[in-house]
Design an enzyme around this catalytic site. Structure first.
Site, PDB file in Angstrom:
ATOM      1  N   HIS A  18       0.840  -1.203   0.000  1.00 45.47           N
ATOM      2  CA  HIS A  18       0.000   0.000   0.000  1.00 45.47           C
ATOM      3  C   HIS A  18       0.876   1.254   0.000  1.00 45.47           C
ATOM      4  CE1 HIS A  18      -3.188  -2.553   2.214  1.00 45.47           C
ATOM      5  NE2 HIS A  18      -3.631  -2.352   0.979  1.00 45.47           N
ATOM      6  N   LYS A  42     -15.263  -8.352   4.362  1.00 47.61           N
ATOM      7  CA  LYS A  42     -14.022  -8.552   5.113  1.00 47.61           C
ATOM      8  C   LYS A  42     -14.291  -8.365   6.609  1.00 47.61           C
ATOM      9  CE  LYS A  42     -10.989  -6.937   1.399  1.00 47.61           C
ATOM     10  NZ  LYS A  42      -9.924  -5.994   1.020  1.00 47.61           N
ATOM     11  N   ARG A  92      -1.376  -6.462  -8.150  1.00 50.33           N
ATOM     12  CA  ARG A  92      -0.322  -7.386  -7.744  1.00 50.33           C
ATOM     13  C   ARG A  92      -0.161  -8.512  -8.747  1.00 50.33           C
ATOM     14  NH1 ARG A  92      -3.097  -7.825  -2.008  1.00 50.33           N
ATOM     15  NH2 ARG A  92      -4.621  -8.556  -3.483  1.00 50.33           N
ATOM     16  N   SER A 130      -3.164  -7.708   2.784  1.00 51.10           N
ATOM     17  CA  SER A 130      -3.534  -7.500   4.187  1.00 51.10           C
ATOM     18  C   SER A 130      -4.124  -8.755   4.808  1.00 51.10           C
ATOM     19  CB  SER A 130      -4.538  -6.349   4.306  1.00 51.10           C
ATOM     20  OG  SER A 130      -3.941  -5.132   3.960  1.00 51.10           O
TER      21      SER A 130
END
Length: 167
Positions: A18, A42, A92, A130
């Site tokens: 990040h 989440k 990513r 994360s």
């Protein structure tokens, strides 16, 4: 005209990946607004207020005009309210691209005046997520390669409070 970009995410916790995107994204705009949001799919480790405080601390030393705010709305409504002309997204892997490409298309339908810009994560940071950082920490693994020392300390303290699985 000020070029304002929005970099949205849950940042639970903020990772070195990040930070790489924030650092690079801030160079592309006059002001980068880091939008900290909730994601119903989440389970956050930190509250929104805690995440904002952590992100503010982590970006304080970076170059550029970076502002951290919360939002709980459609991304394009938030971007419009902030006066943004650009959404900054980090990629990513190919799996990220498929999801992000679909989101960018939907967002363009909602507001064609705001462009989505994709930044590839630094090669050394591409595997960081994360969700995986939290999982590694919960199972007692070392997360220092993925987050700053301060964030590592906060994650490990939170893991100690909630208890590690399997202990």
């Amino acid at each position: 005209m000020n070029r304002i970009g929005v970099y949205p995410g849950t940042f639970d916790p903020i990772t070195l990946g990040h930070m790489d995107i924030i650092r690079r994204g801030a160079k592309l705009v006059d002001q980068l607004v880091v939008g900290v949001t909730t994601n119903p799919s989440k389970s956050p480790m930190f509250t929104v207020e805690e995440r904002v405080a952590i992100v503010e601390r982590e970006v304080a030393g970076l170059a550029g005009d970076i502002r951290v705010v919360t939002f709980d709305s459609l991304l394009m409504d938030f971007a419009e309210r902030e006066g943004a002309t650009m959404i900054v997204r980090g990629l990513r892997a190919v799996a990220d691209f498929e999801y992000e490409y679909q989101m960018a298309g939907m967002n363009q339908q909602l507001n064609s005046r705001i462009e989505t810009v994709f930044l590839m994560a630094d090669v050394g940071l591409q595997p960081i997520a994360s969700k995986l950082v939290k999982e590694i920490a919960i199972y007692g693994g070392e997360i220092g390669k993925f987050v700053t020392p301060a964030v590592r300390g906060e994650v490990m303290a939170r893991v100690d409070v909630i208890g590690r699985r399997g202990s």
